[in-house]
Design a protein around this motif. Sequence first.
Motif, PDB file in Angstrom:
ATOM      1  N   ALA A  26       0.850  -1.190   0.000  1.00  0.00           N
ATOM      2  CA  ALA A  26       0.000   0.000   0.000  1.00  0.00           C
ATOM      3  C   ALA A  26       0.884   1.239   0.000  1.00  0.00           C
ATOM      4  O   ALA A  26       1.901   1.288   0.691  1.00  0.00           O
ATOM      5  CB  ALA A  26      -0.897   0.002   1.221  1.00  0.00           C
ATOM      6  N   GLU A  27       0.491   2.223  -0.790  1.00  0.00           N
ATOM      7  CA  GLU A  27       1.264   3.452  -0.931  1.00  0.00           C
ATOM      8  C   GLU A  27       0.328   4.655  -0.916  1.00  0.00           C
ATOM      9  O   GLU A  27      -0.867   4.520  -1.130  1.00  0.00           O
ATOM     10  CB  GLU A  27       2.027   3.446  -2.264  1.00  0.00           C
ATOM     11  CG  GLU A  27       2.943   2.270  -2.483  1.00  0.00           C
ATOM     12  CD  GLU A  27       4.228   2.332  -1.682  1.00  0.00           C
ATOM     13  OE1 GLU A  27       4.582   3.429  -1.207  1.00  0.00           O
ATOM     14  OE2 GLU A  27       4.851   1.295  -1.530  1.00  0.00           O
ATOM     15  N   SER A  31      -0.615  15.473  -4.362  1.00  0.00           N
ATOM     16  CA  SER A  31      -0.457  16.479  -5.404  1.00  0.00           C
ATOM     17  C   SER A  31      -0.118  15.860  -6.761  1.00  0.00           C
ATOM     18  O   SER A  31       0.883  16.184  -7.381  1.00  0.00           O
ATOM     19  CB  SER A  31       0.615  17.494  -4.996  1.00  0.00           C
ATOM     20  OG  SER A  31       0.590  18.595  -5.858  1.00  0.00           O
ATOM     21  N   MET A  32      -0.999  14.983  -7.223  1.00  0.00           N
ATOM     22  CA  MET A  32      -0.785  14.269  -8.478  1.00  0.00           C
ATOM     23  C   MET A  32      -1.756  14.794  -9.535  1.00  0.00           C
ATOM     24  O   MET A  32      -2.954  14.845  -9.325  1.00  0.00           O
ATOM     25  CB  MET A  32      -1.019  12.785  -8.224  1.00  0.00           C
ATOM     26  CG  MET A  32      -0.519  11.825  -9.258  1.00  0.00           C
ATOM     27  SD  MET A  32       1.212  11.887  -9.661  1.00  0.00           S
ATOM     28  CE  MET A  32       1.917  10.763  -8.497  1.00  0.00           C
ATOM     29  N   LYS A  33      -1.233  15.209 -10.687  1.00  0.00           N
ATOM     30  CA  LYS A  33      -2.059  15.690 -11.803  1.00  0.00           C
ATOM     31  C   LYS A  33      -2.682  14.517 -12.551  1.00  0.00           C
ATOM     32  O   LYS A  33      -2.032  13.497 -12.774  1.00  0.00           O
ATOM     33  CB  LYS A  33      -1.214  16.495 -12.790  1.00  0.00           C
ATOM     34  CG  LYS A  33      -0.908  17.889 -12.351  1.00  0.00           C
ATOM     35  CD  LYS A  33      -2.086  18.788 -12.625  1.00  0.00           C
ATOM     36  CE  LYS A  33      -1.648  20.237 -12.578  1.00  0.00           C
ATOM     37  NZ  LYS A  33      -2.742  21.129 -12.864  1.00  0.00           N
ATOM     38  N   VAL A  34      -3.924  14.681 -12.975  1.00  0.00           N
ATOM     39  CA  VAL A  34      -4.613  13.705 -13.814  1.00  0.00           C
ATOM     40  C   VAL A  34      -4.527  14.222 -15.247  1.00  0.00           C
ATOM     41  O   VAL A  34      -5.010  15.306 -15.545  1.00  0.00           O
ATOM     42  CB  VAL A  34      -6.089  13.543 -13.386  1.00  0.00           C
ATOM     43  CG1 VAL A  34      -6.814  12.586 -14.323  1.00  0.00           C
ATOM     44  CG2 VAL A  34      -6.186  13.072 -11.950  1.00  0.00           C
ATOM     45  N   ARG A  88      -4.660  13.656  -2.710  1.00  0.00           N
ATOM     46  CA  ARG A  88      -4.122  12.399  -2.171  1.00  0.00           C
ATOM     47  C   ARG A  88      -4.679  11.220  -2.956  1.00  0.00           C
ATOM     48  O   ARG A  88      -5.847  11.203  -3.321  1.00  0.00           O
ATOM     49  CB  ARG A  88      -4.530  12.283  -0.706  1.00  0.00           C
ATOM     50  CG  ARG A  88      -4.188  10.994  -0.044  1.00  0.00           C
ATOM     51  CD  ARG A  88      -4.635  11.009   1.402  1.00  0.00           C
ATOM     52  NE  ARG A  88      -4.561   9.693   1.982  1.00  0.00           N
ATOM     53  CZ  ARG A  88      -4.998   9.397   3.187  1.00  0.00           C
ATOM     54  NH1 ARG A  88      -5.521  10.330   3.952  1.00  0.00           N
ATOM     55  NH2 ARG A  88      -4.886   8.177   3.646  1.00  0.00           N
ATOM     56  N   ILE A  89      -3.824  10.250  -3.183  1.00  0.00           N
ATOM     57  CA  ILE A  89      -4.232   8.957  -3.725  1.00  0.00           C
ATOM     58  C   ILE A  89      -3.570   7.881  -2.877  1.00  0.00           C
ATOM     59  O   ILE A  89      -2.349   7.862  -2.746  1.00  0.00           O
ATOM     60  CB  ILE A  89      -3.798   8.743  -5.191  1.00  0.00           C
ATOM     61  CG1 ILE A  89      -4.300   9.844  -6.104  1.00  0.00           C
ATOM     62  CG2 ILE A  89      -4.289   7.379  -5.687  1.00  0.00           C
ATOM     63  CD1 ILE A  89      -3.747   9.753  -7.513  1.00  0.00           C
ATOM     64  N   ASP A 102      -7.301   2.904  -3.754  1.00  0.00           N
ATOM     65  CA  ASP A 102      -8.010   2.574  -2.520  1.00  0.00           C
ATOM     66  C   ASP A 102      -8.747   3.809  -1.979  1.00  0.00           C
ATOM     67  O   ASP A 102      -9.811   3.694  -1.392  1.00  0.00           O
ATOM     68  CB  ASP A 102      -7.056   2.072  -1.437  1.00  0.00           C
ATOM     69  CG  ASP A 102      -6.389   0.775  -1.816  1.00  0.00           C
ATOM     70  OD1 ASP A 102      -7.056  -0.087  -2.414  1.00  0.00           O
ATOM     71  OD2 ASP A 102      -5.204   0.609  -1.497  1.00  0.00           O
ATOM     72  N   LEU A 103      -8.142   4.985  -2.143  1.00  0.00           N
ATOM     73  CA  LEU A 103      -8.705   6.243  -1.658  1.00  0.00           C
ATOM     74  C   LEU A 103      -8.277   7.335  -2.615  1.00  0.00           C
ATOM     75  O   LEU A 103      -7.154   7.308  -3.114  1.00  0.00           O
ATOM     76  CB  LEU A 103      -8.165   6.538  -0.249  1.00  0.00           C
ATOM     77  CG  LEU A 103      -8.581   7.851   0.398  1.00  0.00           C
ATOM     78  CD1 LEU A 103      -8.677   7.677   1.894  1.00  0.00           C
ATOM     79  CD2 LEU A 103      -7.657   8.991   0.064  1.00  0.00           C
ATOM     80  N   ILE A 104      -9.169   8.270  -2.850  1.00  0.00           N
ATOM     81  CA  ILE A 104      -8.838   9.392  -3.729  1.00  0.00           C
ATOM     82  C   ILE A 104      -9.459  10.661  -3.144  1.00  0.00           C
ATOM     83  O   ILE A 104     -10.578  10.621  -2.632  1.00  0.00           O
ATOM     84  CB  ILE A 104      -9.320   9.120  -5.169  1.00  0.00           C
ATOM     85  CG1 ILE A 104      -8.741  10.105  -6.138  1.00  0.00           C
ATOM     86  CG2 ILE A 104     -10.810   9.065  -5.242  1.00  0.00           C
ATOM     87  CD1 ILE A 104      -8.877   9.688  -7.583  1.00  0.00           C
ATOM     88  N   GLN A 105      -8.705  11.741  -3.161  1.00  0.00           N
ATOM     89  CA  GLN A 105      -9.170  12.994  -2.571  1.00  0.00           C
ATOM     90  C   GLN A 105      -8.792  14.164  -3.472  1.00  0.00           C
ATOM     91  O   GLN A 105      -7.657  14.274  -3.916  1.00  0.00           O
ATOM     92  CB  GLN A 105      -8.531  13.183  -1.186  1.00  0.00           C
ATOM     93  CG  GLN A 105      -8.901  14.448  -0.487  1.00  0.00           C
ATOM     94  CD  GLN A 105      -8.169  14.590   0.830  1.00  0.00           C
ATOM     95  OE1 GLN A 105      -7.489  13.690   1.294  1.00  0.00           O
ATOM     96  NE2 GLN A 105      -8.296  15.737   1.434  1.00  0.00           N
ATOM     97  N   LEU A 106      -9.757  15.036  -3.731  1.00  0.00           N
ATOM     98  CA  LEU A 106      -9.522  16.220  -4.562  1.00  0.00           C
ATOM     99  C   LEU A 106      -9.270  17.423  -3.677  1.00  0.00           C
ATOM    100  O   LEU A 106      -9.829  17.578  -2.644  1.00  0.00           O
ATOM    101  CB  LEU A 106     -10.737  16.473  -5.461  1.00  0.00           C
ATOM    102  CG  LEU A 106     -10.657  17.611  -6.448  1.00  0.00           C
ATOM    103  CD1 LEU A 106      -9.486  17.438  -7.409  1.00  0.00           C
ATOM    104  CD2 LEU A 106     -11.941  17.753  -7.206  1.00  0.00           C
TER     105      LEU A 106
END
Length: 106
Positions: A26-27, A31-34, A88-89, A102-106
């Motif tokens: 699990a990681e 701040s990751m761009k889509v 966050r991912i 598993d989790l995604i946050q905008l």
Amino acid sequence: MIYGFRAYMAAAILGMSPLAINEASAETVASMKVTGVGNQGGQLYALLGSTPPGCSGAIVYHSSETQAGQYVMSILLAARLANSPLARIDYTVRPSGACWIDLIQL
């Protein structure tokens, strides 16, 4: 390795045996761009601006056949259209190197 309740829930959500998750890791990234989103068969995917640690490429997956998958897709689309990074991912790296949200946050 992932054990216990989190592994069981991840397996249940993904329709897998909990034993299939135990060899994954699990990681979390921030701040990751889509850069793109899509759907193929029963899974949705997001193309990211960079490759998350442990993943075989700059792509993460989630089932599109669940209500949770619909929520994940709506968050991915909102991030893409707003050109806003995901805050966050959390993801699971499978033994193949494929990464599942598993989790995604905008």
